[in-house]
Motif scaffolding. Structure first.
Motif, PDB file in Angstrom:
ATOM      1  N   PHE A  89     -62.351  -0.637  75.079  1.00 45.69           N
ATOM      2  CA  PHE A  89     -63.382  -0.222  74.129  1.00 45.69           C
ATOM      3  C   PHE A  89     -64.476   0.592  74.817  1.00 45.69           C
ATOM      4  CE2 PHE A  89     -67.228  -0.944  71.517  1.00 45.69           C
ATOM      5  CZ  PHE A  89     -66.769  -0.355  70.349  1.00 45.69           C
TER       6      PHE A  89
ATOM      7  N   TRP B  47     -58.897   3.447  68.352  1.00 48.91           N
ATOM      8  CA  TRP B  47     -59.445   2.398  67.490  1.00 48.91           C
ATOM      9  C   TRP B  47     -58.469   2.053  66.380  1.00 48.91           C
ATOM     10  CZ3 TRP B  47     -60.714   1.860  62.366  1.00 48.91           C
ATOM     11  CH2 TRP B  47     -61.555   0.805  62.028  1.00 48.91           C
TER      12      TRP B  47
ATOM     13  N   PHE C 132     -55.570  -0.153  67.783  1.00 48.67           N
ATOM     14  CA  PHE C 132     -55.878  -1.545  68.102  1.00 48.67           C
ATOM     15  C   PHE C 132     -56.431  -2.320  66.909  1.00 48.67           C
ATOM     16  CE2 PHE C 132     -55.307   0.219  72.264  1.00 48.67           C
ATOM     17  CZ  PHE C 132     -54.718  -0.818  72.967  1.00 48.67           C
TER      18      PHE C 132
ATOM     19  N   CYS D 138     -58.595  -5.424  71.046  1.00 43.66           N
ATOM     20  CA  CYS D 138     -58.850  -4.426  72.078  1.00 43.66           C
ATOM     21  C   CYS D 138     -59.508  -5.061  73.299  1.00 43.66           C
ATOM     22  CB  CYS D 138     -59.723  -3.312  71.512  1.00 43.66           C
ATOM     23  SG  CYS D 138     -60.123  -2.029  72.688  1.00 43.66           S
TER      24      CYS D 138
END
Length: 887
Positions: free
Chosen positions: A857, A810, A813, A852
């Motif tokens: 994800f 996370w 991105f 992303c």
């Protein structure tokens, strides 16, 4: 007495602001900023008025649109009154979409701001540019961080265009209240440090927005209030592409007309000052020290004279530790609206990077005088009126329900009655007041009791905040859902779980705190496949005890090593076998190590950046070293301090033995050691490109704009390649049953070819201190990267590393532009882990990064699965990510 104290009660606030965390929406979208607080220079129609310029809203005709075409010479603006001084860090903008009927947007804008609505200033970034890039289409929002941030109450957003189009805008502002109350400071102009006696450094206040006349700055704010804390070495800056010394404002002794630096501070209102915090550099080997003493004078009003008795404070000078530090100056609870402080030199140079104040608003009680009216009708209420001899104070109980006000008599009440007929009425009113006072006192005591109970109670429910991603925007939206129904008496009681509680070492006691935890752990142990024994035959209690794998270290304090770096958790048998072997790396002559800077420190050790002379020849061919063209190689050196305990010494040797086993292209490698004499040292690789967090935060996504303007950028392919490398390194650690316990972008280093090596000393670096949560002064934990079982149980496994890997993805991105769960406080993050455990749909997840791909994800969400056994392995993650990388 308690009621009397409540008269002057005011919550004191620490005005230190961290721009990385001060990013809360201020109310354009959710309506907290009212329509009458939003004005504009003009509007095209009533349906495109300023009140419709709210981000992600489609009321009216969908946005604010100024009248006519936007001519380059015409200044149109949307003005917002925030209602109070605010530390503004982010601006979000959109165009007019109007459900696909509009296509007007601004490509650029400027910002003007004002404290009082009269004197306006123009914002500019740290490079002096006033123009901010806005939108490329009418529906996608663009979020821009303000560097530097703005302290203001009024803001004007001014669209800018080189042609003459029709523009429309929707806006949201992000920040937090400026509780410091400081509206300006004055000081001598910062100076330059020049060779040959000193290195070159420009120590001016480059973002100061006031007046600079005769080398005296006045009437503005600048770098001393921007929230950026200078580093130990004042030549190293936290801002990208800035000159040496940028983070500090500094003065040279003897260059001023006096032997001190005089600064004046003006505040928005009269305040009661508790202390002043000054962040000072102390690099004494370069002639820089904290101030030797300071005297502060006070002025109750701007037109008054300075009070005769200043507050004086003498600092304790430190010639052993060159670290920059905050110096707290007590101000003795003096009341003033302006301060004048004189800082006296202790050496050749004095440098400040931040100044903040701890204060409370001065409260002047309102006097209300009751009188009994001559008579009452049946439907009239008793309303006191003014009387010269009677005084009644109205106070608000800060612990009770809103709106409860308590009348408090502060002097004997003498009421002149025109007629004895009203004596019964008067007595009844007095009895009512007395009874009301008794009730209020009871409520206050009860509220205090409830507060104490809540401090112990487990389950303080978070303000129910859900995070969603707008279908037409990449902006995170916070919503408060309806209040859930009251929990029935059949629901099990919860008690707040405190980290490092003895119950963490006693599963039976822990089950009493969270009854469901025992059931979950029993199910995990008996069906999750993580326990070594034959769990099919174990009792529930045995299953719970065996649910922690043999390679997990449940003592959460041991997460931090002696040098401040994290310590790998390894299988117990492996550690025992390592202690019986000799160290497998060679002894390096310590006289060939040359100190360059301190990277970090722990309780018993430090991490230094050093040059290692002759290291390639010492290690021979095949050594994992970058090509330095004959120059000394940069290495990270972990050094044990002389005052280390025997336990710390043994842990340090254990860490050396563990590190000596690691040999993978994506893992930082132990190169050599210096253990033949004290101090003990281990030498590891270090990458000149620094860590991944800093690398990505200074870049933008690759586009035609970045290429045309030569802006540092990365591509989606680069990000995927980085993700694969991290998964490969973690796959190698998992093959050895090693648990990293602090996987994050700050612990991933890069070389020139964007090769990533996973490191372990991010915890020791002051740069990332805000990423760690300190528990009772004994341990620091990266709670925003930790799985729920690590926070609640102190349980670290390869599955908890998988959770941290999802958070690391996370970060990658989002280009490390935001801290995970940035809208939650540390305490709320810990509470959120309880929601993950309870699994009732109230847990808050990280939002999908705009860059992303959806499939990636989904992979992150699998890493954050509540059930440990359902999370992917690092082998599975590597195999899932690898096909996306172009070979």
């Amino acid at each position: 007495m308690m009621l009397l104290l409540l008269l002057v009660f005011q919550a004191k606030t620490n005005a230190q602001v961290d721009p990385a965390h001060c990013r809360y929406p201020l109310g354009m979208e959710d309506g907290r900023i009212k329509d009458h607080d939003i004005t504009a220079s003009s509007q095209w129609y009533e349906t495109t008025g300023p009140q419709f310029g709210r981000l992600n809203r489609e009321e009216g005709d969908g946005a604010w649109c100024p009248a006519g075409l936007l001519e380059p010479a015409v200044k149109q603006y949307l003005q917002i009154d925030l209602g109070q001084l605010t530390f503004l860090t982010v601006v979000g903008t959109q165009g007019r979409y109007a459900q696909n009927l509009g296509n007007e947007f601004a490509r650029m804008y400027r910002l003007n701001y004002s404290h009082d609505g009269l004197l306006w200033r123009s914002w500019k970034n740290r490079l002096g540019n006033q123009t901010v890039k806005a939108n490329d289409n009418a529906y996608t929002s663009r979020i821009n961080d303000l560097h530097p941030p703005i302290i203001t109450r009024y803001l004007r957003v001014i669209p800018v265009s080189q042609v003459s189009p029709t523009v429309c805008m929707r806006v949201e502002l992000y920040g937090c209240p400026w509780s410091d109350g400081l509206i300006s400071y004055s000081s001598p102009e910062g100076q330059q440090m020049l060779p040959p006696w000193f290195p070159f450094a420009s120590l001016n206040d480059s973002t100061y927005d006031g007046v600079n006349e005769g080398r005296k700055m006045s009437g503005g704010l600048g770098q001393l209030t921007d929230g950026v804390i200078g580093q130990d070495d004042f030549l190293v800056t936290r801002q990208y592409l800035m000159w040496q010394g940028y983070d500090y404002v500094g003065w040279k002794n003897g260059s001023l007309s006096s032997d001190y630096v005089e600064m004046e501070f003006v505040f928005d209102k009269q305040r009661n000052f508790t202390s002043m915090k000054v962040h000072s550099n102390n690099m004494f080997h370069r002639g820089v020290k904290i101030f030797s003493s300071v005297s502060c004078s006070f002025k109750p009003h701007l037109l008054a004279n300075w009070e005769a008795e200043p507050v004086e404070f003498h600092t304790v000078l430190d010639d052993r530790n060159p670290s920059a530090r905050y110096v707290t100056v007590p101000l003795g609870s003096r009341t003033a609206k302006a301060l004048r402080c004189r800082f006296h030199f202790a050496d050749v140079w004095m440098m400040f990077s931040e100044i903040s104040f701890l204060s409370a608003d001065t409260v002047i009680p309102t006097q209300i005088t009751p009188v009994v009216t001559s008579g009452f009708s049946n439907d009239e209420s008793f309303m006191p009126t003014t009387h010269n001899t009677d005084k009644l104070h109205t106070i608000t109980c800060p612990f009770c329900s809103p709106g409860i006000q308590t009348p408090l008599a502060t002097s004997p009440t003498t009421i002149d009655l025109p007629d004895n007929r009203h004596t019964p009425v008067l007595i009844g009113c007095l009895v009512t007041i007395i009874l009301l006072l008794v009730v209020i006192i009871f409520l206050i005591l009860w509220c205090q009791y409830v507060c104490k109970v809540l401090e112990k109670a487990p389950r303080r429910i978070l303000e129910e905040v859900t995070v969603r991603l707008s279908s037409s925007s990449d902006t995170v939206i916070l919503q408060t859902p309806p209040v859930p129904p009251r929990v029935s008496q059949m629901d099990p009681p919860y008690e707040r779980i405190f980290l490092l509680d003895p119950q963490y070492q006693d599963p039976a006691a822990l089950r009493n705190k969270l009854p469901e935890l025992s059931q979950s752990a029993e199910a995990s142990a008996c069906g999750g496949g993580y326990a070594e024994p034959d769990v099919t035959q174990c009792t529930p209690h045995q299953c719970f005890q065996n649910s922690v794998p043999h390679y997990a270290e449940t003592d959460i304090v041991s997460l931090q090593g002696v040098t401040g770096s994290n310590m790998y958790a390894v299988p117990a048998l492996t550690v025992d076998s390592l202690t019986r072997k000799d160290i497998s790396v060679a002894e390096f002559p310590r006289q060939r190590l040359f100190f360059r800077e301190k990277l970090g420190e722990g309780q018993f050790g430090e991490v230094h950046l050093c040059e290692a002379e002759g290291l390639p020849e010492f290690l021979g061919e095949g050594a994992p070293l970058p090509d330095r063209d004959g120059r000394p190689v940069l290495v990270a050196v972990k050094q044990l301090r002389a005052d280390a305990t025997n336990n710390a010494r043994n842990d340090f040797l254990k860490e050396i033995k563990i590190m000596s086993r690691l040999n993978d292209p994506n893992i930082i490698q132990l190169l050599c050691v210096c253990v033949s004499s004290d101090p003990l040292c281990m030498v590891t690789e270090y990458m000149e490109n620094g860590d991944l967090n800093m690398f990505l935060s200074q870049r933008e996504m690759e586009s035609n704009l970045t290429q045309a303007n030569n802006i540092p950028s990365v591509s989606l392919s680069d990000l995927l390649h980085m993700s694969v490398q991290i998964s490969s390194g973690m796959r190698y650690l998992a093959s050895l049953n090693f648990v990293h316990r602090d996987l994050a972008t700050r612990n991933c280093l890069l070389d020139r070819r964007l090769t990533i090596k996973i490191a372990d000393f991010g915890m020791s670096r002051n740069l990332y201190s805000s990423d760690y949560y300190r528990i009772q002064g004994r341990a620091v934990l990266p709670i925003r990267w930790m799985a729920w079982e690590s926070i609640l149980l102190g349980k670290f496994t390869m599955a908890s590393d998988v959770w941290a890997f999802g958070v690391t993805l996370w970060e990658i991105f989002t280009l490390c532009k935001e801290q995970p769960y940035s809208l939650l406080s540390d305490e709320q993050v810990i509470e959120n882990t309880g929601e993950f455990f309870r699994n009732q749909g109230r847990q808050i997840f990280l939002f999908p990064p705009p860059l992303c791909p959806p499939s990636l994800f989904e992979l992150m969400m699998r890493c954050w699965d509540r059930d440990i056994a359902d999370r992917p392995t690092f082998e599975g993650l590597y195999q899932a990510l690898r096909p996306h990388v172009v070979q």
